[in-house]
Design a protein around this motif. Structure first.
Motif, short mmCIF file in Angstrom:
data_model
loop_
_atom_site.label_atom_id
_atom_site.label_comp_id
_atom_site.label_asym_id
_atom_site.label_seq_id
_atom_site.Cartn_x
_atom_site.Cartn_y
_atom_site.Cartn_z
N CYS A 173 35.60 33.00 89.15
CA CYS A 173 36.36 32.76 90.38
C CYS A 173 37.82 33.18 90.21
O CYS A 173 38.31 33.34 89.10
CB CYS A 173 36.27 31.29 90.78
SG CYS A 173 36.99 30.15 89.57
N SER A 174 38.52 33.35 91.33
CA SER A 174 39.93 33.74 91.29
C SER A 174 40.86 32.54 91.32
O SER A 174 41.99 32.61 90.86
CB SER A 174 40.25 34.68 92.46
OG SER A 174 40.11 33.98 93.69
N SER A 223 37.64 26.85 93.92
CA SER A 223 36.20 27.06 93.74
C SER A 223 35.52 25.80 93.22
O SER A 223 34.40 25.48 93.64
CB SER A 223 35.95 28.24 92.81
OG SER A 223 36.32 29.44 93.45
N ALA A 252 38.58 42.14 91.33
CA ALA A 252 37.70 41.84 92.47
C ALA A 252 36.40 42.61 92.32
O ALA A 252 36.37 43.73 91.79
CB ALA A 252 38.39 42.23 93.77
N ASP A 255 35.62 33.19 97.08
CA ASP A 255 35.94 34.55 96.65
C ASP A 255 35.09 35.61 97.35
O ASP A 255 35.09 36.77 96.96
CB ASP A 255 35.75 34.68 95.14
CG ASP A 255 36.85 33.95 94.38
OD1 ASP A 255 38.03 34.18 94.69
OD2 ASP A 255 36.52 33.13 93.50
#
Length: 130
Positions: free
Chosen positions: A15-16, A21, A67, A121
């Motif tokens: 996850c970013s 998240s 990404a 995301d």
């Protein structure tokens, strides 16, 4: 003799934004936390989550992950699908919590209803009527 696979043990997701998240998968989707560990040498969190059937999701954080394209249909994992007992109820729950859900479709081979939504995301998640 070829050994038989026993099922899916886990699916790993990077996850970013770890707190966002974590909240999505635990609070909104209701997955149970099995273990949560910080790995300082990697600047990474690892969160083990359990689904009702015993399978697991691993949620990872890494500094500045690139990404991953998901549209148009990129090569690799296409989506993650969850069984639900009542598709309409789960759609109503997600919508009430501000999650956009695609229109319901019918699997042309099984006749079962399904739909898609996304995690924070943009990972495509599917709900599949049991």
């Amino acid at each position: 003799m070829v050994a038989k696979l026993g099922g899916i043990h886990h699916v790993a997701i990077i996850c970013s934004d770890y707190p966002r998240s974590k909240a999505f998968y635990t609070k909104l989707l209701g997955l149970k936390i099995i273990a949560e560990n910080y790995r300082p040498e990697r600047e990474s969190w690892k969160l083990d989550l359990q689904l009702a059937d015993g399978s697991q999701l691993e949620l990872f954080s890494f500094p500045n992950p690139p990404a991953r394209p998901s549209k148009p249909e990129a090569q690799g994992l296409r989506h993650l699908a969850f069984n639900v007992a009542n598709l309409a109820d789960y759609i109503a729950y997600l919508t009430a919590n501000g999650i956009s859900v695609e229109p319901v479709r019918t699997d042309e081979f099984t006749g079962k209803a399904f739909t898609f939504f996304q995690d924070p995301d943009g990972l495509p998640l599917e709900l599949y009527q049991q």
